[in-house]
Design a protein around this motif. Structure first.
Motif, short mmCIF file in Angstrom:
data_model
loop_
_atom_site.label_atom_id
_atom_site.label_comp_id
_atom_site.label_asym_id
_atom_site.label_seq_id
_atom_site.Cartn_x
_atom_site.Cartn_y
_atom_site.Cartn_z
N GLU A 296 0.82 -1.22 0.00
CA GLU A 296 0.00 0.00 0.00
C GLU A 296 0.85 1.27 0.00
O GLU A 296 0.48 2.28 -0.60
N THR A 297 1.98 1.25 0.69
CA THR A 297 2.80 2.46 0.82
C THR A 297 3.94 2.52 -0.19
O THR A 297 4.63 3.55 -0.27
N LEU A 336 4.90 -9.68 -21.51
CA LEU A 336 5.02 -10.03 -20.10
C LEU A 336 5.85 -8.96 -19.40
O LEU A 336 6.91 -8.57 -19.90
N GLU A 337 5.36 -8.48 -18.24
CA GLU A 337 6.18 -7.61 -17.40
C GLU A 337 6.69 -8.42 -16.22
O GLU A 337 5.91 -8.96 -15.43
N LEU A 338 8.01 -8.50 -16.08
CA LEU A 338 8.64 -9.20 -14.97
C LEU A 338 8.70 -8.31 -13.74
O LEU A 338 8.93 -7.11 -13.84
N ALA A 339 8.51 -8.91 -12.57
CA ALA A 339 8.60 -8.18 -11.30
C ALA A 339 7.76 -6.91 -11.38
O ALA A 339 8.24 -5.80 -11.16
N ALA A 340 6.49 -7.09 -11.67
CA ALA A 340 5.59 -5.96 -11.96
C ALA A 340 5.23 -5.15 -10.73
O ALA A 340 4.63 -4.08 -10.86
N GLY A 341 5.56 -5.63 -9.53
CA GLY A 341 5.28 -4.85 -8.33
C GLY A 341 3.81 -4.56 -8.16
O GLY A 341 2.95 -5.44 -8.26
N THR A 342 3.50 -3.28 -7.92
CA THR A 342 2.11 -2.89 -7.69
C THR A 342 1.34 -2.66 -8.98
O THR A 342 0.18 -2.27 -8.94
N GLY A 343 2.00 -2.87 -10.12
CA GLY A 343 1.30 -2.76 -11.40
C GLY A 343 1.09 -1.34 -11.89
O GLY A 343 0.38 -1.13 -12.87
N THR A 359 0.50 -9.82 -19.52
CA THR A 359 0.56 -10.63 -18.30
C THR A 359 1.56 -9.98 -17.35
O THR A 359 2.65 -9.57 -17.77
N LEU A 360 1.20 -9.90 -16.08
CA LEU A 360 2.10 -9.37 -15.06
C LEU A 360 2.60 -10.52 -14.19
O LEU A 360 1.81 -11.31 -13.67
N LEU A 361 3.92 -10.58 -14.03
CA LEU A 361 4.54 -11.59 -13.17
C LEU A 361 5.14 -10.90 -11.96
O LEU A 361 5.87 -9.92 -12.09
N GLU A 362 4.83 -11.40 -10.77
CA GLU A 362 5.33 -10.82 -9.52
C GLU A 362 5.44 -11.95 -8.49
O GLU A 362 4.59 -12.83 -8.42
N LEU A 363 6.51 -11.92 -7.69
CA LEU A 363 6.75 -12.98 -6.72
C LEU A 363 5.96 -12.78 -5.43
O LEU A 363 5.50 -13.74 -4.82
N PRO A 365 2.90 -12.21 -3.13
CA PRO A 365 1.44 -12.31 -3.26
C PRO A 365 0.74 -11.02 -2.86
O PRO A 365 -0.34 -10.71 -3.37
N TYR A 366 1.36 -10.24 -1.99
CA TYR A 366 0.77 -8.98 -1.54
C TYR A 366 0.85 -7.92 -2.64
O TYR A 366 -0.10 -7.17 -2.87
N TYR A 367 1.98 -7.89 -3.33
CA TYR A 367 2.14 -6.91 -4.39
C TYR A 367 1.33 -7.27 -5.63
O TYR A 367 0.82 -6.38 -6.32
N ILE A 368 1.19 -8.54 -5.91
CA ILE A 368 0.42 -8.91 -7.09
C ILE A 368 -1.08 -8.63 -6.86
O ILE A 368 -1.81 -8.30 -7.79
N GLU A 369 -1.52 -8.72 -5.62
CA GLU A 369 -2.90 -8.34 -5.32
C GLU A 369 -3.09 -6.84 -5.49
O GLU A 369 -4.10 -6.38 -6.02
N LYS A 370 -2.09 -6.06 -5.06
CA LYS A 370 -2.15 -4.61 -5.26
C LYS A 370 -2.13 -4.28 -6.76
O LYS A 370 -2.84 -3.36 -7.21
#
Length: 515
Positions: A296-297, A336-343, A359-363, A365-370
């Motif tokens: 979030e921050t 594909l965007e690697l390590a997409a973070g908060t998008g 497609t967004l790829l992020e490791l 789970p909290y950031y991929i939900e954001k």
């Protein structure tokens, strides 16, 4: 920052800019400096003095003017480096990527501009060129929004900026990097920092506007007044969370310095699901990548670090993407965007190229939900202004995985993009990512890598700032600064042809083509 009094000038400044934008008024240069910078900062300085913070107007510190040899830089934590032997080899080498890149890449004109630029406040000539170059109300609105954004994030980050740069001077003196007196106060004038940040922002936005006028991508969609970031509730919620995070970061960094880098900076969860290098609280941010609070921050915090210009720097990736899109759009390319973070970057990509199969790829789970939340918001935002004659945007897909283990078939993607991933990877992981990108890209596919500038990309007087950024809990940054990506792609991993290089402030973009 936790004291509400420190937030008063922040609120007043930003709301004054919003009111000016709504009223259609523009500020002269003199009015901008007087109303937006000078007066609010005099209030903030008074508040800091009441809180016992030492704020100075002048300093006898001599700024660093030379690059330290690697022997003069403190050794990295051996516990972190032990399993990554390439890190110390690269960091201690004499590689200067800014020089070596020209052997591999075609350099955009931005490379020459930024390499010869040592920063500093905007000159009168620069401001005159901007004023004379505004050709439409939309461009005027872009400058009003961008400068307001820069002023806002520079203001809210002033205490952190000053603390960080003071630490750089102190470390430079401690390790004899700068030609400074041993008894010089380890402090930096606030005005000098702010002037340099404003100048850097103006040059960044001027370059981005040139790209926009050349139809590389659209005006930022978030400058439209109906965007949620103009909602006072959203502003104050972001400020409250950002202020608390900034205070926590400053405290953790102070503890790290007090223990001479021996503080444990791993995040709160023990797990064998994530690579070892991923388990640190990069930037000293709360919980590392492993909490919804961190996600979030994150955007607010990183924009604060860069004085509001991170979005503009990242959007440089869209310049080479525009060339890719023109030649591939008829084939419905998969991106594909690697390590997409908060998008957040993905929303700007989507806004300029809504038909893209993304497609967004992020490791995390909290950031991929954001990221999913941000893309959903963009879809709702654009739904009300959609032209029925244009194709409906495709749904974005999401994928949780590490960048060096992409769960797709061989030769199945047309373009891969990444922003600010590689400086947070140890050297072995960087090469593993290149190997994986090579595996999943189709022949002729494009890889667009955007990250921090490296040694030699900017004026040498700025190198000490880059070299000391490791102190912001960036353990792999020293080796990143001297990594030769042209050599990795074309010789070590192989299978790539180097393409183009772009610079924008403290960000560089490199392109590669899969052979």
């Amino acid at each position: 920052p936790s004291n509400p009094q420190t937030m008063v000038p922040q609120k007043c400044t930003f709301l004054a800019l919003l009111a000016a934008a709504v009223a259609g008024r523009s500020l002269t240069t003199e009015q901008f400096h007087r109303r937006v910078l000078r007066k609010p900062f005099s209030r903030l300085r008074s508040t800091w003095r009441r809180q016992g913070v030492n704020v100075i107007r002048k300093s006898s510190v001599v700024e660093p003017t030379m690059t330290a040899s690697r022997e003069e830089i403190p050794e990295q934590d051996p516990d972190r480096m032990g399993t990554y032997p390439l890190a110390s080899v690269i960091a201690s080498s004499e590689n200067i990527p800014g020089d070596l890149d020209s052997e591999y890449f075609r350099e955009d004109k931005s490379v020459k501009f930024w390499r010869g630029n040592a920063g500093g406040p905007p000159t009168r000539e620069e401001l005159q060129k901007i004023a004379q170059g505004i050709e439409s109300p939309v461009e005027a609105a872009y400058w009003m929004y961008s400068l307001g954004r820069a002023a806002f994030f520079t203001l809210v980050g002033a205490q952190g900026f000053r603390s960080f740069f003071s630490d750089i001077i102190a470390d430079a003196q401690k390790h004899n990097i700068a030609e400074a007196k041993a008894d010089a106060p380890p402090d930096v004038p606030l005005a000098r920092i702010l002037g340099s940040l404003v100048g850097e922002s103006i040059r960044t936005y001027r370059q981005e506007l040139e790209y926009i006028k050349a139809d590389k991508f659209k005006m930022p969609y978030d400058m439209e007044p109906r965007h949620r970031q103009f909602d006072p509730r959203f502003i104050f919620q972001s400020m409250a969370g950002g202020a608390n995070e900034q205070e926590s970061i400053i405290e953790r960094r102070a503890e790290y310095r007090a223990t001479d880098g021996k503080m444990d900076t791993k995040h709160w969860i023990a797990s064998n699901l994530y690579p070892e290098y991923y388990k640190y609280t990069f930037h000293f941010q709360t919980d590392g990548w492993m909490s919804s609070d961190s996600a979030e921050t994150y955007e607010y915090s990183t924009e604060t670090i860069f004085g509001g210009r991170q979005d503009a720097m990242q959007r440089t990736s869209l310049v080479p993407f525009s060339a890719f899109w023109e030649t591939h759009k008829a084939r419905n390319p998969k991106v594909l965007e690697l390590a997409a973070g908060t998008g957040r970057f993905a929303t700007f990509l989507r806004d300029s190229y809504p038909e893209v199969d993304l497609t967004l790829l992020e490791l995390s789970p909290y950031y991929i939900e954001k990221a999913r939340q941000n893309l959903n918001y963009w879809e709702r935002f654009r739904r009300g202004a959609r032209d029925d004659a244009k194709p409906k945007p495709k749904k974005t897909r999401f994928m949780q995985a590490a960048a060096e283990d992409i769960p797709v078939d061989d030769a199945s993607l047309d373009c891969i993009m990444t922003n600010y991933l590689f400086h947070e990877l140890p050297p072995e992981a960087r090469r593993a990512v290149f190997k994986e990108v090579k595996r999943v890209l189709k022949p002729g596919g494009t890889f667009i890598l955007t990250d921090s500038v490296q040694i030699g990309d900017r004026d040498a007087r700025l190198n000490p700032i880059l070299e000391m950024f490791e102190k912001f809990d960036e353990p792999w940054y020293p080796s990143y600064l001297r990594e030769n990506f042209g050599k990795i792609a074309t010789e070590e991993v192989g299978g790539f042809a180097a393409g183009e290089k772009y610079l924008n402030s403290y960000t560089k973009t490199l392109t590669f083509t899969r052979l």
